[in-house]
Write a protein that holds these residues in place. Sequence first.
Motif, PDB file in Angstrom:
ATOM      1  N   LEU A   1      13.423   9.757  -2.580  1.00  0.00           N
ATOM      2  CA  LEU A   1      14.156  10.356  -1.374  1.00  0.00           C
ATOM      3  C   LEU A   1      15.260  11.288  -1.998  1.00  0.00           C
ATOM      4  O   LEU A   1      15.651  12.079  -1.192  1.00  0.00           O
ATOM      5  CB  LEU A   1      14.344   9.327  -0.561  1.00  0.00           C
ATOM      6  N   GLY A   2      16.122  10.899  -2.894  1.00  0.00           N
ATOM      7  CA  GLY A   2      17.013  11.515  -3.469  1.00  0.00           C
ATOM      8  C   GLY A   2      17.741  10.945  -4.633  1.00  0.00           C
ATOM      9  O   GLY A   2      17.266   9.780  -4.903  1.00  0.00           O
ATOM     10  N   HIS A   3      18.393  11.733  -5.467  1.00  0.00           N
ATOM     11  CA  HIS A   3      19.001  11.142  -6.775  1.00  0.00           C
ATOM     12  C   HIS A   3      20.304  11.982  -7.236  1.00  0.00           C
ATOM     13  O   HIS A   3      20.722  12.940  -6.513  1.00  0.00           O
ATOM     14  CB  HIS A   3      17.968  11.325  -7.776  1.00  0.00           C
ATOM     15  N   CYS A   4      21.075  11.378  -7.972  1.00  0.00           N
ATOM     16  CA  CYS A   4      22.241  11.814  -8.511  1.00  0.00           C
ATOM     17  C   CYS A   4      22.488  11.282  -9.926  1.00  0.00           C
ATOM     18  O   CYS A   4      21.785   9.959 -10.203  1.00  0.00           O
ATOM     19  CB  CYS A   4      23.426  11.561  -7.564  1.00  0.00           C
ATOM     20  N   PRO A   5      23.384  11.930 -10.851  1.00  0.00           N
ATOM     21  CA  PRO A   5      23.228  11.452 -12.077  1.00  0.00           C
ATOM     22  C   PRO A   5      24.279  10.172 -12.275  1.00  0.00           C
ATOM     23  O   PRO A   5      23.739   9.279 -13.245  1.00  0.00           O
ATOM     24  CB  PRO A   5      24.131  12.475 -12.809  1.00  0.00           C
ATOM     25  N   ASP A   6      24.952   9.919 -11.544  1.00  0.00           N
ATOM     26  CA  ASP A   6      25.790   8.610 -11.500  1.00  0.00           C
ATOM     27  C   ASP A   6      25.923   8.068 -10.209  1.00  0.00           C
ATOM     28  O   ASP A   6      26.184   8.749  -9.045  1.00  0.00           O
ATOM     29  CB  ASP A   6      27.438   9.205 -12.016  1.00  0.00           C
TER      30      ASP A   6
ATOM     31  N   GLN B   1       0.727  -1.291  -0.083  1.00  0.00           N
ATOM     32  CA  GLN B   1      -0.001   0.043  -0.139  1.00  0.00           C
ATOM     33  C   GLN B   1       0.993   1.293   0.054  1.00  0.00           C
ATOM     34  O   GLN B   1       0.353   2.105  -0.582  1.00  0.00           O
ATOM     35  CB  GLN B   1      -0.961   0.097   1.339  1.00  0.00           C
ATOM     36  N   GLU B   2       1.944   1.456   0.690  1.00  0.00           N
ATOM     37  CA  GLU B   2       2.720   2.350   0.926  1.00  0.00           C
ATOM     38  C   GLU B   2       3.732   2.506  -0.282  1.00  0.00           C
ATOM     39  O   GLU B   2       4.255   1.771  -1.001  1.00  0.00           O
ATOM     40  CB  GLU B   2       3.409   2.546   2.294  1.00  0.00           C
ATOM     41  N   PRO B   3       4.050   3.871  -0.841  1.00  0.00           N
ATOM     42  CA  PRO B   3       5.062   3.960  -1.713  1.00  0.00           C
ATOM     43  C   PRO B   3       6.361   3.365  -1.396  1.00  0.00           C
ATOM     44  O   PRO B   3       6.754   3.475  -0.477  1.00  0.00           O
ATOM     45  CB  PRO B   3       4.968   5.526  -2.205  1.00  0.00           C
ATOM     46  N   VAL B   4       7.262   2.908  -2.466  1.00  0.00           N
ATOM     47  CA  VAL B   4       8.383   2.326  -2.103  1.00  0.00           C
ATOM     48  C   VAL B   4       9.277   3.872  -2.124  1.00  0.00           C
ATOM     49  O   VAL B   4       9.314   4.527  -2.774  1.00  0.00           O
ATOM     50  CB  VAL B   4       8.926   1.539  -3.420  1.00  0.00           C
ATOM     51  N   ARG B   5      10.062   3.672  -0.872  1.00  0.00           N
ATOM     52  CA  ARG B   5      11.123   4.873  -0.727  1.00  0.00           C
ATOM     53  C   ARG B   5      12.645   4.537  -1.399  1.00  0.00           C
ATOM     54  O   ARG B   5      13.124   3.416  -1.238  1.00  0.00           O
ATOM     55  CB  ARG B   5      11.317   5.164   0.581  1.00  0.00           C
ATOM     56  N   ALA B   6      12.811   5.475  -2.608  1.00  0.00           N
ATOM     57  CA  ALA B   6      13.923   4.945  -3.231  1.00  0.00           C
ATOM     58  C   ALA B   6      14.854   6.231  -3.483  1.00  0.00           C
ATOM     59  O   ALA B   6      14.796   7.213  -3.360  1.00  0.00           O
ATOM     60  CB  ALA B   6      13.364   4.664  -4.830  1.00  0.00           C
ATOM     61  N   LEU B   7      16.237   5.755  -3.377  1.00  0.00           N
ATOM     62  CA  LEU B   7      17.301   6.648  -3.922  1.00  0.00           C
ATOM     63  C   LEU B   7      17.602   6.007  -5.373  1.00  0.00           C
ATOM     64  O   LEU B   7      17.826   5.042  -5.517  1.00  0.00           O
ATOM     65  CB  LEU B   7      18.736   6.383  -2.932  1.00  0.00           C
ATOM     66  N   VAL B   8      18.056   7.069  -6.425  1.00  0.00           N
ATOM     67  CA  VAL B   8      18.278   6.892  -7.821  1.00  0.00           C
ATOM     68  C   VAL B   8      19.546   7.429  -8.210  1.00  0.00           C
ATOM     69  O   VAL B   8      19.912   8.757  -8.088  1.00  0.00           O
ATOM     70  CB  VAL B   8      16.799   7.333  -8.438  1.00  0.00           C
ATOM     71  N   ALA B   9      20.198   6.441  -8.839  1.00  0.00           N
ATOM     72  CA  ALA B   9      21.418   6.958  -9.532  1.00  0.00           C
ATOM     73  C   ALA B   9      21.166   6.851 -11.009  1.00  0.00           C
ATOM     74  O   ALA B   9      21.004   5.823 -11.340  1.00  0.00           O
ATOM     75  CB  ALA B   9      22.676   6.124  -9.077  1.00  0.00           C
ATOM     76  N   GLY B  10      20.840   7.764 -11.687  1.00  0.00           N
ATOM     77  CA  GLY B  10      20.628   7.948 -12.989  1.00  0.00           C
ATOM     78  C   GLY B  10      20.276   9.311 -13.521  1.00  0.00           C
ATOM     79  O   GLY B  10      20.079  10.168 -12.722  1.00  0.00           O
ATOM     80  N   THR B  11      19.713   9.303 -14.913  1.00  0.00           N
ATOM     81  CA  THR B  11      19.481  10.876 -15.277  1.00  0.00           C
ATOM     82  C   THR B  11      18.103  10.889 -15.862  1.00  0.00           C
ATOM     83  O   THR B  11      17.413  11.856 -15.266  1.00  0.00           O
ATOM     84  CB  THR B  11      20.596  11.046 -16.558  1.00  0.00           C
ATOM     85  N   SER B  12      17.516   9.918 -16.497  1.00  0.00           N
ATOM     86  CA  SER B  12      15.995   9.953 -17.123  1.00  0.00           C
ATOM     87  C   SER B  12      14.882   9.678 -16.088  1.00  0.00           C
ATOM     88  O   SER B  12      14.047  10.432 -15.770  1.00  0.00           O
ATOM     89  CB  SER B  12      15.890   9.425 -18.328  1.00  0.00           C
ATOM     90  N   LEU B  13      15.226   8.748 -15.271  1.00  0.00           N
ATOM     91  CA  LEU B  13      14.337   8.069 -14.294  1.00  0.00           C
ATOM     92  C   LEU B  13      13.922   9.053 -13.157  1.00  0.00           C
ATOM     93  O   LEU B  13      12.526   9.245 -12.972  1.00  0.00           O
ATOM     94  CB  LEU B  13      14.922   6.672 -13.610  1.00  0.00           C
TER      95      LEU B  13
ATOM     96  N   ASP C   1      22.007   8.317   6.093  1.00  0.00           N
ATOM     97  CA  ASP C   1      21.042   7.942   6.990  1.00  0.00           C
ATOM     98  C   ASP C   1      19.688   8.024   6.533  1.00  0.00           C
ATOM     99  O   ASP C   1      18.512   7.955   7.029  1.00  0.00           O
ATOM    100  CB  ASP C   1      20.921   8.755   8.304  1.00  0.00           C
ATOM    101  N   THR C   2      19.621   8.174   5.132  1.00  0.00           N
ATOM    102  CA  THR C   2      18.311   8.298   4.343  1.00  0.00           C
ATOM    103  C   THR C   2      17.679   6.706   4.412  1.00  0.00           C
ATOM    104  O   THR C   2      18.363   5.757   4.138  1.00  0.00           O
ATOM    105  CB  THR C   2      18.618   8.623   2.851  1.00  0.00           C
ATOM    106  N   ALA C   3      16.310   6.977   4.874  1.00  0.00           N
ATOM    107  CA  ALA C   3      15.585   5.647   5.185  1.00  0.00           C
ATOM    108  C   ALA C   3      15.174   5.228   3.895  1.00  0.00           C
ATOM    109  O   ALA C   3      13.877   5.028   3.879  1.00  0.00           O
ATOM    110  CB  ALA C   3      14.643   5.664   6.299  1.00  0.00           C
ATOM    111  N   ALA C   4      16.002   4.677   2.801  1.00  0.00           N
ATOM    112  CA  ALA C   4      15.337   4.484   1.488  1.00  0.00           C
ATOM    113  C   ALA C   4      15.207   2.691   1.808  1.00  0.00           C
ATOM    114  O   ALA C   4      16.034   1.892   2.316  1.00  0.00           O
ATOM    115  CB  ALA C   4      16.322   4.634   0.367  1.00  0.00           C
ATOM    116  N   ASP C   5      14.014   2.254   0.987  1.00  0.00           N
ATOM    117  CA  ASP C   5      13.850   0.957   0.989  1.00  0.00           C
ATOM    118  C   ASP C   5      14.918   0.201  -0.198  1.00  0.00           C
ATOM    119  O   ASP C   5      15.140  -0.881  -0.189  1.00  0.00           O
ATOM    120  CB  ASP C   5      12.373   0.715   0.405  1.00  0.00           C
ATOM    121  N   VAL C   6      15.153   0.948  -1.398  1.00  0.00           N
ATOM    122  CA  VAL C   6      15.676   0.477  -2.256  1.00  0.00           C
ATOM    123  C   VAL C   6      16.600   1.561  -3.021  1.00  0.00           C
ATOM    124  O   VAL C   6      16.282   2.680  -3.058  1.00  0.00           O
ATOM    125  CB  VAL C   6      14.724  -0.198  -3.412  1.00  0.00           C
ATOM    126  N   LEU C   7      17.705   1.058  -3.608  1.00  0.00           N
ATOM    127  CA  LEU C   7      18.565   1.835  -4.309  1.00  0.00           C
ATOM    128  C   LEU C   7      18.252   1.506  -5.653  1.00  0.00           C
ATOM    129  O   LEU C   7      18.443   0.256  -6.263  1.00  0.00           O
ATOM    130  CB  LEU C   7      19.873   1.585  -3.981  1.00  0.00           C
TER     131      LEU C   7
END
Length: 321
Positions: free
Chosen positions: A126-131, A97-109, A141-147
Amino acid sequence: MESFKKEVHGRVMYRAGTAARLAGLPVETLRVWERRYRLSDVQRSEHGQRLYSVEHVERLALLKQLVDQGHAIGLLAELRPEELKTMLGGREQALAQEPVRALVAGTSLPRRLAAMGSEASGIRLLGHCPDVDELQDLASDTAADVLIVEESELDESIVARIASARARLGIDAVLVLYRFCASATIRALRGQGCLVARVPADIGELTFLCRSAVRGMRLPEQGKPAAPPPRRYDDGALAALAQLNQGPACECPRHLAEVLMTVGSFERYSAQCASRNPEDAELHARLGHAAAQARALLEDAMAQLILAENLAVLQSGVTRS
């Protein structure tokens, strides 16, 4: 080429292969479940292909998780999604039910996720960077579920880079998305427990992949193939069917028996074939698994044919009823 999904009355509908992959199932398993238990009241395309909604796929994913826990599919098939979620427990319900909390390394996503918002996409960015190398600049300490690591072309250096970022961030679930990548690199990433898949065109598919990574699920092609189904007809019965003289009537029992003997022989040959290295052993195991699945489908056809032709098959031969 027809798309892997369709719009039907404003709803996204997936073809069987895509629906099975999203749910974490081999497509052969989905076909067997549908044939034996009639799991889904699905629609069909103008070409007769089965079309699955997001709700269908979610139910298939629930069934897959419960079967993995040891529950019998025959008992689960009649249950409603709410009952399946109850069996999985509160944590799985919350995860669904809850959104998945994610950190993303990428440009388009990141742009795609930001444009849709967490409610529509099911993913909270929750946060992102290009690479991937820049992940060190994000708070540890970011409480992300998935990278999520998104790179069009992956080379072998990505394995160590992801391992370093993962260790620093303390995130167990890692989803790696690519467009082109060597098989050896994919195997190395999967060996680290990463979920690896091609960049999906649909955000809905991405959400399923994220939830699969968080649950520790693997895509069907990663794990060991399921144990092959036992043989329904031994060599004696098949040989008798192959020699059966039907006269001018249908010769299908003979022809199908010959095909079954050939497929069964190849299945056994693949199990005995010498392997030069682990990759070669995995290939032969998958060849044998494919032959076993083909054999099971052909045996189903043979059972229908035997019934239609009024034959009685014994363990070492065949007689007319």
